[in-house]
Design an enzyme around this catalytic site. Structure first.
Site, PDB file in Angstrom:
ATOM      1  N   ASP A  65       0.803  -1.154  -0.120  1.00 46.36           N
ATOM      2  CA  ASP A  65       0.042  -0.097   0.093  1.00 46.36           C
ATOM      3  C   ASP A  65       0.824   1.347   0.078  1.00 46.36           C
ATOM      4  OD1 ASP A  65      -2.059  -1.698   0.248  1.00 46.36           O
ATOM      5  OD2 ASP A  65      -2.674  -1.363   2.144  1.00 46.36           O
ATOM      6  N   ARG A 103     -18.679  -3.058 -16.655  1.00 45.68           N
ATOM      7  CA  ARG A 103     -18.046  -4.398 -16.033  1.00 45.68           C
ATOM      8  C   ARG A 103     -17.025  -3.865 -15.202  1.00 45.68           C
ATOM      9  NH1 ARG A 103     -18.752  -9.136 -19.016  1.00 45.68           N
ATOM     10  NH2 ARG A 103     -20.708  -8.684 -20.494  1.00 45.68           N
ATOM     11  N   ARG A 131      -6.507   0.276   1.411  1.00 50.11           N
ATOM     12  CA  ARG A 131      -7.504   0.320   2.397  1.00 50.11           C
ATOM     13  C   ARG A 131      -7.710   1.671   2.771  1.00 50.11           C
ATOM     14  NH1 ARG A 131      -9.308  -3.414   6.177  1.00 50.11           N
ATOM     15  NH2 ARG A 131      -7.484  -4.840   5.411  1.00 50.11           N
TER      16      ARG A 131
HETATM   17  O1  F6P Z   1      -2.186  -4.210   3.980  1.00 50.04           O
HETATM   18  C1  F6P Z   1      -1.897  -4.482   2.770  1.00 50.04           C
HETATM   19  C2  F6P Z   1      -3.328  -5.195   2.002  1.00 50.04           C
HETATM   20  O2  F6P Z   1      -2.720  -5.794   0.966  1.00 50.04           O
HETATM   21  C3  F6P Z   1      -4.340  -4.134   1.938  1.00 50.04           C
HETATM   22  O3  F6P Z   1      -4.262  -3.588   0.687  1.00 50.04           O
HETATM   23  C4  F6P Z   1      -5.594  -5.115   1.959  1.00 50.04           C
HETATM   24  O4  F6P Z   1      -6.527  -4.362   2.314  1.00 50.04           O
HETATM   25  C5  F6P Z   1      -5.164  -5.939   2.962  1.00 50.04           C
HETATM   26  O5  F6P Z   1      -3.633  -6.304   2.978  1.00 50.04           O
HETATM   27  C6  F6P Z   1      -5.859  -7.204   2.527  1.00 50.04           C
HETATM   28  O6  F6P Z   1      -5.389  -8.337   3.596  1.00 50.04           O
HETATM   29  P1  F6P Z   1      -6.073  -9.919   3.660  1.00 50.04           P
HETATM   30  O7  F6P Z   1      -5.126 -10.673   2.793  1.00 50.04           O
HETATM   31  O8  F6P Z   1      -5.535 -10.144   5.145  1.00 50.04           O
HETATM   32  O9  F6P Z   1      -7.319  -9.680   3.519  1.00 50.04           O
END
Ligand code: F6P
Length: 342
Positions: A127, A266, A171
Site C-alpha cells: 500500500d 463491467r 484500504r
Molecule cells: O495491507 C496490505 C493489504 O494488501 C491491503 O491493501 C488490503 O486491504 C489487505 O492487505 C488485505 O488483507 P488480507 O489479505 O488479510 O485480506
C-alpha cells in the site's frame, strides 16, 4: 549475537529478499546467528521457530511470499501476550529482533521496543502508506501488476465499447490506484482520501465514451462515495487489528455507472494478484538494501529504529515515526492524476 526474524501482516513481494539481505550481511560481516519466528507475532507468542541461516536464504531473492509465513496476530490483544513474547525470546536465546511488516506489525515492534525489547524494523506494504520512508518495498510490484492488468482490460473494453472499473488494493491510501492509474492512462481514479460523487464520475465516463474510447475507472478498495459510505460493500469481518475486510466497491460503481449512463459497465477486482509472485527489480533492490542495513543497525546496537528510503539512501528513523501516522495521497498529487480524467 542471536537475532530473531519475523514477517507479519499481509505478505508482500520482497519479504524474502529482506530476509536474505539481513542474513547474508549478518552472518558474513557481523558473525550473527539467526532464528526464524514463524507466522508473524504468533511465532514468538507460541515459540514457533525454524532454522534460519545461509542455507535457508539460498535462492529466495526472487521468490514471492515469505519463507517465515505471516499472520495478523496482535500480542497486545492477548492476555499476557507481551510477557509470553519476552519469555519466548529469552528461551530461544534471542538478543535482538528484526520485525518486517507494515503499520500493525511495526506498531507492535514500536511498543515492544518501548518496553525494552531490542527491536529493529523494516517497512513492508504494497500500500506504500507508511510514513518516514519514500517507498515501501512491494509497492512497485503491485503497481506494475495493476498497470499490466489495466492495459489488458483496456483492449477488450475498446473492442466491446464497454466501461471497465478496476478495483485495486488500498484500504486507507490510494497510492496503488494513483500510480497504476496514471501509468495506464485511466480516465478516472477514485481513492479513499477523496470521497467521490458518482454523478461526476458518470459525467467523466460519458465524455470519454463520446471520444470513441472505452472509459477506464481505477478504484481503490477503500474508496467511498461523497454521500458517506453507502456504496461500500464490507463483509463485516474484523481482524485482530480491527480492520474490516473490504471489497466490492468496483461492482457497485459499475452498477451505478451503467444505471446512470446506459453504457455496459463491467468490473474486475485484482485482489491478491497484486501481492503474489516475484518482486520487480526495484523491489528486490530496495528490500535487499533494507535487509543489509537492518543487520548493520543491530550490529551497532541502534535499536528502536526502522529502515527508510530517503532519495536513494537508506536512513534509520525512530520506529514510531513510521507507524504514528499513515502516509496518504496529498491533494496536489491527486490533482496531477486528475489532469487526465474524462
Ligand atoms: O495491507 C496490505 C493489504 O494488501 C491491503 O491493501 C488490503 O486491504 C489487505 O492487505 C488485505 O488483507 P488480507 O489479505 O488479510 O485480506
Amino acid at each position: 549475537m542471536r537475532v530473531g526474524v519475523l514477517t507479519g501482516g499481509g505478505d508482500c513481494p520482497g519479504l524474502n529478499a529482506v530476509i536474505r539481505g539481513a542474513v547474508r550481511k549478518g552472518v558474513d560481516t557481523h558473525g550473527f546467528e539467526f532464528v526464524g519466528f514463524r507466522d508473524g507475532w504468533k511465532g514468538p507468542l507460541e515459540n514457533l521457530t525454524m532454522p534460519l541461516g545461509l542455507e535457508q536464504v539460498d535462492d529466495i531473492l526472487a521468490r514471492g511470499g515469505t519463507i517465515l509465513g505471516s499472520s495478523r496476530t496482535n500480542p497486545f490483544k492477548l492476555d499476557g501476550g507481551v510477557e509470553r513474547i519476552k519469555d519466548s525470546l529469552a528461551a530461544s536465546g534471542v538478543d535482538a529482533l528484526l520485525a518486517i511488516g507494515g503499520e500493525d506489525t511495526l506498531g507492535v515492534a514500536t511498543k515492544l521496543a518501548e518496553l525494552g525489547v531490542k527491536a529493529v524494523g523494516v517497512p513492508k506494504t504494497i500500500d506504500n502508506d507508511l510514513s518516514g520512508t519514500d517507498f515501501t518495498f512491494g509497492f512497485d510490484t503491485a503497481v506494475s501488476i495493476a498497470t499490466e492488468a489495466i492495459d489488458r482490460v483496456r483492449t477488450t473494453a475498446e473492442s466491446h465499447h464497454r466501461v471497465l472499473v478496476i478495483e485495486v488494493m488500498g484500504r486507507h491510501a490510494g497510492w496503488i490506484a494513483l500510480h497504476s492509474g496514471m501509468a495506464s492512462g485511466a480516465n478516472v481514479v477514485l481513492i479513499p482520501e477523496v470521497p467521490f460523487d458518482i454523478e461526476d464520475v458518470a459525467g467523466l465516463v460519458e465524455s470519454r465514451f463520446a471520444t470513441g474510447h472505452a472509459p477506464l475507472v481505477v478504484v481503490s478498495e477503500g474508496a467511498v462515495p461523497r454521500e458517506g459510505g453507502a456504496m461500500t460493500l464490507q463483509s463485516g469481518e474484523v481482524d485482530a487489528f480491527g480492520h474490516v475486510r473490504l471489497g466490492g466497491i468496483a461492482d457497485r460503481v459499475a452498477e451505478e455507472l451503467e444505471a446512470r449512463t446506459g453504457l455496459e459497465s463491467r468490473s474486475v477486482v485484482l485482489g491478491h494478484l497484486q501481492r503474489g509472485g516475484t518482486p520487480t527489480a526495484f523491489d528486490r533492490w530496495l528490500a535487499t538494501r533494507f535487509g543489509l542495513h537492518a543487520s548493520d543497525a543491530i550490529a551497532e546496537g541502534d535499536f528502536g529504529k526502522m529502515m527508510a528510503l530517503r532519495g536513494t539512501d537508506i536512513a534509520r528513523v525512530p520506529l514510531a515515526e513510521g507507524t504514528s501516522e499513515l502516509k496518504l495521497v496529498t491533494p496536489e498529487k491527486y490533482a496531477e492524476a486528475a489532469v487526465f480524467f474524462g
